[in-house]
Design a protein around this motif. Structure first.
Motif, PDB file in Angstrom:
ATOM      1  N   ALA A   1       0.849  -1.191   0.000  1.00  0.00           N
ATOM      2  CA  ALA A   1       0.000   0.000   0.000  1.00  0.00           C
ATOM      3  C   ALA A   1       0.880   1.235   0.000  1.00  0.00           C
ATOM      4  CB  ALA A   1      -0.908  -0.011   1.226  1.00  0.00           C
ATOM      5  N   HIS A   2       0.506   2.218  -0.799  1.00  0.00           N
ATOM      6  CA  HIS A   2       1.310   3.427  -0.915  1.00  0.00           C
ATOM      7  C   HIS A   2       0.423   4.658  -0.826  1.00  0.00           C
ATOM      8  CE1 HIS A   2       4.800   1.091  -2.097  1.00  0.00           C
ATOM      9  NE2 HIS A   2       3.977   0.391  -2.852  1.00  0.00           N
ATOM     10  N   LEU A   3       0.984   5.735  -0.345  1.00  0.00           N
ATOM     11  CA  LEU A   3       0.297   7.010  -0.256  1.00  0.00           C
ATOM     12  C   LEU A   3       0.909   7.956  -1.277  1.00  0.00           C
ATOM     13  CD1 LEU A   3      -1.594   9.031   1.224  1.00  0.00           C
ATOM     14  CD2 LEU A   3       0.373   9.617   2.633  1.00  0.00           C
ATOM     15  N   LEU A   4       0.070   8.503  -2.134  1.00  0.00           N
ATOM     16  CA  LEU A   4       0.511   9.535  -3.064  1.00  0.00           C
ATOM     17  C   LEU A   4      -0.044  10.851  -2.558  1.00  0.00           C
ATOM     18  CD1 LEU A   4      -0.258   7.750  -6.450  1.00  0.00           C
ATOM     19  CD2 LEU A   4       1.948   7.927  -5.279  1.00  0.00           C
ATOM     20  N   PRO A   5       0.811  11.813  -2.225  1.00  0.00           N
ATOM     21  CA  PRO A   5       0.328  13.090  -1.668  1.00  0.00           C
ATOM     22  C   PRO A   5      -0.252  13.998  -2.756  1.00  0.00           C
ATOM     23  CG  PRO A   5       2.701  13.129  -1.840  1.00  0.00           C
ATOM     24  CD  PRO A   5       2.261  11.749  -2.268  1.00  0.00           C
ATOM     25  N   LEU A   6      -1.372  13.564  -3.330  1.00  0.00           N
ATOM     26  CA  LEU A   6      -2.025  14.285  -4.407  1.00  0.00           C
ATOM     27  C   LEU A   6      -3.479  14.530  -4.060  1.00  0.00           C
ATOM     28  CD1 LEU A   6      -0.822  12.039  -7.383  1.00  0.00           C
ATOM     29  CD2 LEU A   6       0.151  14.230  -6.690  1.00  0.00           C
ATOM     30  N   GLY A   7      -4.013  15.622  -4.546  1.00  0.00           N
ATOM     31  CA  GLY A   7      -5.447  15.835  -4.465  1.00  0.00           C
ATOM     32  C   GLY A   7      -6.127  15.138  -5.621  1.00  0.00           C
ATOM     33  N   ILE A   8      -7.427  14.901  -5.486  1.00  0.00           N
ATOM     34  CA  ILE A   8      -8.146  14.195  -6.546  1.00  0.00           C
ATOM     35  C   ILE A   8      -8.089  14.942  -7.874  1.00  0.00           C
ATOM     36  CG2 ILE A   8     -10.402  15.162  -5.982  1.00  0.00           C
ATOM     37  CD1 ILE A   8     -11.527  12.319  -6.655  1.00  0.00           C
ATOM     38  N   GLU A   9      -8.027  16.281  -7.802  1.00  0.00           N
ATOM     39  CA  GLU A   9      -7.975  17.064  -9.036  1.00  0.00           C
ATOM     40  C   GLU A   9      -6.669  16.865  -9.790  1.00  0.00           C
ATOM     41  OE1 GLU A   9      -6.645  19.153  -5.525  1.00  0.00           O
ATOM     42  OE2 GLU A   9      -8.670  18.508  -5.975  1.00  0.00           O
ATOM     43  N   GLN A  10      -5.653  16.288  -9.139  1.00  0.00           N
ATOM     44  CA  GLN A  10      -4.368  16.025  -9.784  1.00  0.00           C
ATOM     45  C   GLN A  10      -4.292  14.618 -10.378  1.00  0.00           C
ATOM     46  OE1 GLN A  10      -2.501  17.181  -6.066  1.00  0.00           O
ATOM     47  NE2 GLN A  10      -1.242  18.645  -7.215  1.00  0.00           N
ATOM     48  N   LEU A  11      -5.317  13.797 -10.136  1.00  0.00           N
ATOM     49  CA  LEU A  11      -5.325  12.440 -10.658  1.00  0.00           C
ATOM     50  C   LEU A  11      -5.972  12.391 -12.035  1.00  0.00           C
ATOM     51  CD1 LEU A  11      -6.477  10.343  -7.559  1.00  0.00           C
ATOM     52  CD2 LEU A  11      -4.187  10.440  -8.561  1.00  0.00           C
ATOM     53  N   PRO A  12      -5.456  11.545 -12.916  1.00  0.00           N
ATOM     54  CA  PRO A  12      -6.161  11.335 -14.185  1.00  0.00           C
ATOM     55  C   PRO A  12      -7.441  10.532 -13.918  1.00  0.00           C
ATOM     56  CG  PRO A  12      -4.324   9.820 -13.996  1.00  0.00           C
ATOM     57  CD  PRO A  12      -4.251  10.744 -12.793  1.00  0.00           C
ATOM     58  N   GLU A  13      -8.287  10.429 -14.905  1.00  0.00           N
ATOM     59  CA  GLU A  13      -9.501   9.615 -14.783  1.00  0.00           C
ATOM     60  C   GLU A  13      -9.079   8.150 -14.832  1.00  0.00           C
ATOM     61  OE1 GLU A  13     -12.427  10.809 -17.639  1.00  0.00           O
ATOM     62  OE2 GLU A  13     -12.301  12.902 -17.041  1.00  0.00           O
ATOM     63  N   LEU A  14      -8.856   7.562 -13.673  1.00  0.00           N
ATOM     64  CA  LEU A  14      -8.297   6.212 -13.602  1.00  0.00           C
ATOM     65  C   LEU A  14      -9.319   5.111 -13.884  1.00  0.00           C
ATOM     66  CD1 LEU A  14      -6.038   6.624 -10.457  1.00  0.00           C
ATOM     67  CD2 LEU A  14      -5.332   6.548 -12.852  1.00  0.00           C
ATOM     68  N   GLN A  15     -10.560   5.317 -13.477  1.00  0.00           N
ATOM     69  CA  GLN A  15     -11.592   4.284 -13.607  1.00  0.00           C
ATOM     70  C   GLN A  15     -11.033   2.931 -13.155  1.00  0.00           C
ATOM     71  OE1 GLN A  15     -12.810   4.638 -17.701  1.00  0.00           O
ATOM     72  NE2 GLN A  15     -13.853   6.554 -17.325  1.00  0.00           N
ATOM     73  N   ALA A  16     -10.410   2.921 -11.942  1.00  0.00           N
ATOM     74  CA  ALA A  16      -9.673   1.750 -11.489  1.00  0.00           C
ATOM     75  C   ALA A  16     -10.126   1.196 -10.148  1.00  0.00           C
ATOM     76  CB  ALA A  16      -8.186   2.107 -11.397  1.00  0.00           C
ATOM     77  N   PHE A  17     -10.970   1.900  -9.415  1.00  0.00           N
ATOM     78  CA  PHE A  17     -11.280   1.503  -8.046  1.00  0.00           C
ATOM     79  C   PHE A  17     -12.693   0.942  -7.916  1.00  0.00           C
ATOM     80  CE2 PHE A  17      -8.100   4.884  -7.815  1.00  0.00           C
ATOM     81  CZ  PHE A  17      -7.100   4.222  -7.122  1.00  0.00           C
ATOM     82  N   ASP A  18     -12.810  -0.114  -7.140  1.00  0.00           N
ATOM     83  CA  ASP A  18     -14.125  -0.707  -6.859  1.00  0.00           C
ATOM     84  C   ASP A  18     -14.907   0.167  -5.892  1.00  0.00           C
ATOM     85  OD1 ASP A  18     -13.672  -3.039  -8.408  1.00  0.00           O
ATOM     86  OD2 ASP A  18     -12.526  -3.907  -6.763  1.00  0.00           O
ATOM     87  N   THR A  19     -14.200   0.796  -4.947  1.00  0.00           N
ATOM     88  CA  THR A  19     -14.831   1.662  -3.955  1.00  0.00           C
ATOM     89  C   THR A  19     -13.966   2.899  -3.772  1.00  0.00           C
ATOM     90  OG1 THR A  19     -15.715  -0.272  -2.783  1.00  0.00           O
ATOM     91  CG2 THR A  19     -15.717   1.816  -1.584  1.00  0.00           C
ATOM     92  N   VAL A  20     -14.618   4.045  -3.709  1.00  0.00           N
ATOM     93  CA  VAL A  20     -13.955   5.311  -3.424  1.00  0.00           C
ATOM     94  C   VAL A  20     -14.672   5.932  -2.234  1.00  0.00           C
ATOM     95  CG1 VAL A  20     -13.557   7.663  -4.261  1.00  0.00           C
ATOM     96  CG2 VAL A  20     -13.131   5.724  -5.768  1.00  0.00           C
ATOM     97  N   PHE A  21     -13.893   6.415  -1.272  1.00  0.00           N
ATOM     98  CA  PHE A  21     -14.432   7.092  -0.093  1.00  0.00           C
ATOM     99  C   PHE A  21     -14.134   8.580  -0.186  1.00  0.00           C
ATOM    100  CE2 PHE A  21     -13.672   2.769   1.210  1.00  0.00           C
ATOM    101  CZ  PHE A  21     -14.738   2.468   2.035  1.00  0.00           C
ATOM    102  N   SER A  22     -15.126   9.401   0.103  1.00  0.00           N
ATOM    103  CA  SER A  22     -14.930  10.840   0.239  1.00  0.00           C
ATOM    104  C   SER A  22     -15.523  11.205   1.588  1.00  0.00           C
ATOM    105  CB  SER A  22     -15.640  11.609  -0.888  1.00  0.00           C
ATOM    106  OG  SER A  22     -15.472  13.004  -0.694  1.00  0.00           O
ATOM    107  N   MET A  23     -14.658  11.486   2.537  1.00  0.00           N
ATOM    108  CA  MET A  23     -15.075  11.681   3.926  1.00  0.00           C
ATOM    109  C   MET A  23     -14.739  13.098   4.384  1.00  0.00           C
ATOM    110  SD  MET A  23     -16.026   8.502   4.223  1.00  0.00           S
ATOM    111  CE  MET A  23     -16.277   8.076   5.911  1.00  0.00           C
ATOM    112  N   GLY A  24     -15.770  13.915   4.565  1.00  0.00           N
ATOM    113  CA  GLY A  24     -15.564  15.265   5.088  1.00  0.00           C
ATOM    114  C   GLY A  24     -14.844  16.194   4.144  1.00  0.00           C
TER     115      GLY A  24
END
Length: 167
Positions: free
Chosen positions: A16-39
């Motif tokens: 598991a790795h942490l990338l210190p990026l905001g979502i606006e810096q990510l390309p459209e990955l269409q790669a995750f089964d579940t995404v959490f947006s908390m607060g």
């Protein structure tokens, strides 16, 4: 630091790795089964764009779990604080849970469900030995705890679950 603490509790798993990026810096990955947006949603100047960004990270049939502050009201109710809300400066929109459901459907999510909605309690959000700065009790009107110190409705939290449609 929270990520590193959790990884240590999991035995130091290096997969598991942490990338210190905001979502606006990510390309459209269409790669995750579940995404959490908390607060996060109420901190976004463009909440619909944020919901689209979240959707673009999900595989077809993937699931979004969205937790955010909301207000009471119907599908048209949205609070836009003039300045601060509960002493927070960087806040923009507080929809009702029903309005948020409409927003999620508007950007293309399906099977949108409000799975929880409740008033944020001072037992749950309070100053502790680990967090010594002010917390919710100091941000509520001392004469009327149903309001913030600015006079807005006290914080409510909702959790919604939505699906990215299958192709």
């Amino acid at each position: 630091m929270q990520f590193e603490a959790i990884r240590k509790l999991m035995g130091g798993d290096q997969r598991a790795h942490l990338l210190p990026l905001g979502i606006e810096q990510l390309p459209e990955l269409q790669a995750f089964d579940t995404v959490f947006s908390m607060g996060v949603l109420y901190h976004r100047r463009s909440p619909l764009d944020h919901l689209i960004q979240l959707k673009n990270q999900l595989v077809a049939g993937g699931e979004l779990v969205l937790e955010t502050l909301v207000i009471e009201g119907d599908e048209n109710a949205v609070l836009v604080p003039v300045d601060r809300y509960a002493q927070m400066r960087n806040v923009y929109f507080f929809p009702s849970a029903r309005a948020l459901k409409v927003w999620l459907e508007k950007v293309g999510f399906v099977n949108v469900r409000i799975v929880d909605e409740n008033v944020t309690s001072t037992d749950e959000q309070r100053t502790t030995g680990w967090m010594t700065h002010n917390s919710l009790p100091e941000y509520l009107d001392p004469n009327d705890p149903s309001k913030t110190v600015e006079g807005y409705p006290a914080p409510r939290r909702a959790v919604l679950v939505a699906e990215n449609p299958s192709k």
